[in-house]
Design an enzyme around this catalytic site. Structure first.
Site, short mmCIF file in Angstrom:
data_model
loop_
_atom_site.label_atom_id
_atom_site.label_comp_id
_atom_site.label_asym_id
_atom_site.label_seq_id
_atom_site.Cartn_x
_atom_site.Cartn_y
_atom_site.Cartn_z
N THR A 99 -3.20 -14.60 21.18
CA THR A 99 -4.25 -15.41 20.36
C THR A 99 -3.71 -16.23 19.62
OG1 THR A 99 -5.99 -13.72 20.73
CG2 THR A 99 -6.41 -15.46 18.97
N LYS A 174 -11.82 -19.14 22.57
CA LYS A 174 -11.42 -18.01 21.80
C LYS A 174 -11.89 -18.14 20.30
CE LYS A 174 -9.64 -14.12 20.96
NZ LYS A 174 -9.94 -12.86 21.51
N LYS A 249 -7.54 -12.68 11.36
CA LYS A 249 -6.53 -13.49 11.87
C LYS A 249 -7.21 -14.52 12.86
CE LYS A 249 -3.48 -13.89 15.62
NZ LYS A 249 -2.90 -13.32 16.94
P1 NAD Z 1 0.87 -5.59 19.07
O1 NAD Z 1 1.63 -6.08 17.65
O2 NAD Z 1 0.53 -4.22 19.45
O3 NAD Z 1 2.03 -6.07 20.35
C1 NAD Z 1 2.87 -7.26 20.26
C2 NAD Z 1 4.14 -6.90 20.70
O4 NAD Z 1 5.07 -8.09 20.70
C3 NAD Z 1 5.16 -6.02 19.91
O5 NAD Z 1 5.27 -4.70 20.80
C4 NAD Z 1 6.23 -6.71 19.21
O6 NAD Z 1 7.35 -5.77 19.17
C5 NAD Z 1 6.29 -7.75 20.43
N1 NAD Z 1 7.14 -8.67 20.06
C6 NAD Z 1 6.89 -9.51 19.09
N2 NAD Z 1 7.89 -10.64 18.85
C7 NAD Z 1 8.45 -10.39 20.13
C8 NAD Z 1 9.56 -11.30 20.88
N3 NAD Z 1 10.18 -12.37 19.97
N4 NAD Z 1 10.15 -11.00 21.92
C9 NAD Z 1 9.65 -9.80 22.47
N5 NAD Z 1 8.63 -9.10 22.18
C10 NAD Z 1 8.16 -9.54 20.85
O7 NAD Z 1 -0.15 -6.77 19.40
P2 NAD Z 1 -1.39 -6.67 20.37
O8 NAD Z 1 -2.53 -5.73 19.62
O9 NAD Z 1 -0.91 -6.24 21.58
O10 NAD Z 1 -2.09 -8.07 20.24
C11 NAD Z 1 -1.11 -9.15 21.26
C12 NAD Z 1 -1.93 -10.59 21.01
O11 NAD Z 1 -3.33 -10.26 21.62
C13 NAD Z 1 -2.11 -10.80 19.82
O12 NAD Z 1 -2.07 -12.40 19.68
C14 NAD Z 1 -3.65 -10.61 19.27
O13 NAD Z 1 -4.65 -11.28 18.51
C15 NAD Z 1 -3.99 -10.68 20.93
N6 NAD Z 1 -5.51 -9.84 20.98
C16 NAD Z 1 -5.35 -8.61 20.58
C17 NAD Z 1 -6.67 -7.70 20.82
C18 NAD Z 1 -6.48 -6.34 20.27
O14 NAD Z 1 -7.87 -5.40 20.31
N7 NAD Z 1 -5.52 -5.48 19.80
C19 NAD Z 1 -7.84 -8.28 21.47
C20 NAD Z 1 -7.71 -9.52 21.83
C21 NAD Z 1 -6.68 -10.39 21.67
#
Ligand code: NAD
Length: 305
Positions: A99, A174, A249
């Site tokens: 997102t 979104k 966010k």
């Molecule tokens: P998270 O923090 O659990 O996972 C993100 C991952 O990306 C981490 O494991 C981190 O180590 C990795 N990362 C960061 N920078 C990196 C890089 N340069 N190279 C490789 N890996 C890297 O976050 P999440 O909850 O999985 O969310 C991911 C996305 O999905 C976000 O944009 C969030 O807004 C969106 N989202 C989350 C949810 C939810 O309920 N968690 C729902 C809808 C959308």
């Protein structure tokens, strides 16, 4: 079978990558965090040493990263770290499911196209449970033939794929959806606190409103008080669910979009400010419906009778 480079194996990306693998696709994955890499390896996913390596030889590169600057950094590379765009074969389809801001999606699209690739923004709703069950909803922005190419992969991770229009319009859908959700959540919470102070039971207000014109998801699925909807986070001390920090966010991204196009969206801006404050306190880890406690605590004891 498609070879997919998957970058970002967190709460969402981890189970999404597992579902792709379970559907028979070859997944070459990378995450900066050793714990996320170990969990993917344990699930039988091939883990490689960098984002560029994940993109090498992939037909599709999928990113699921925290923020827009992470996506741009992975695409471009940073310092001595090579970027995924330069490593990928010409014509690779880049799909970003993070997102991020609408403007950042346009930037990612422009970078991918300039490097000779294709790009889709494909953010999701459905949360961690949807990612684990493979029931996410994808909101997709980009060209129709690229959407058709990505659809079998998206369907391995989700149950709904909506093509919202050209580049950036997946992220646009979104932010608009989540702005409605943030505003309606606050409206429902304020009404329950008002009802309490007027002597109305939670169940009575729920029975009336859920069968009347106030009916909405923030009331009928994510009811902010315990009791009427047994599965709502309010029954578990507001354990998420969808954390207040994530709503803050998303409303921040909505506000950026509001500023970008110059819309009068007072409710959206107010919701952004209320969730920003909530996320600085217990909303960092509590469900977004827990904002009802902040609203309740902010009221005066006496009121004006
Ligand atoms: P998270 O923090 O659990 O996972 C993100 C991952 O990306 C981490 O494991 C981190 O180590 C990795 N990362 C960061 N920078 C990196 C890089 N340069 N190279 C490789 N890996 C890297 O976050 P999440 O909850 O999985 O969310 C991911 C996305 O999905 C976000 O944009 C969030 O807004 C969106 N989202 C989350 C949810 C939810 O309920 N968690 C729902 C809808 C959308």
């Amino acid at each position: 079978m498609t070879t997919v480079g998957f970058i970002g194996l967190g709460h969402m990306g981890g189970p999404m990558a597992r579902n792709l693998r379970a559907a028979g696709h070859e997944v070459r994955a990378f995450d900066l965090a050793p714990g996320a890499r170990d969990a993917a390896r344990a699930a039988g996913i091939t883990v490689v040493g960098s984002a560029a390596e994940a993109a090498t030889g992939a037909q599709v590169v999928l990113t699921m990263l925290p923020a827009g600057h992470d996506v741009i950094a992975v695409y471009r590379g940073t310092g001595a770290t090579p970027g995924a765009l330069a490593a990928a074969s010409p014509g690779t389809l880049f799909v970003d499911s993070s997102t991020i801001a609408v403007a950042e999606a346009h930037e990612a699209h422009a970078l991918a196209v300039a490097a000779g690739h294709r790009f889709l923004d494909a953010p999701v709703s459905g949360g961690v449970v949807g990612a684990e069950r493979g029931t996410l909803a994808f909101m997709v922005g980009g060209e129709a033939d690229d959407v058709a190419r990505a659809t079998p992969l998206l369907e391995a991770m989700g149950s709904r794929v909506v093509h919202c229009g050209g580049p950036g319009l997946g992220q646009a859908a979104k932010v608009c959806n989540n702005m409605i959700l943030g505003v309606t959540k606050i409206a429902v919470a304020e009404a329950f606190v008002l009802g309490e102070r007027l002597g109305l039971s939670h169940q009575t207000l729920f029975d009336v409103a859920s069968n009347a014109t106030a009916q909405c998801w923030a009331l009928t699925a994510n009811c902010p008080v315990p009791g009427p909807v047994p599965t709502s986070p309010a029954n578990r001390d507001y354990e998420p669910g969808f954390a207040g920090a994530l709503m803050a966010k998303d409303l921040g991204l909505a506000e950026q979009a509001i500023d970008l196009v110059g819309v009068e969206a007072r409710m959206g801006r107010l919701a952004r400010e209320m969730y920003r404050q909530y996320a600085e306190g217990e909303g960092a880890h509590r469900d977004f419906s827990g904002i009802i406690r902040t609203i309740r605590d902010a009221g005066t004891q006496e009121g004006k009778r």
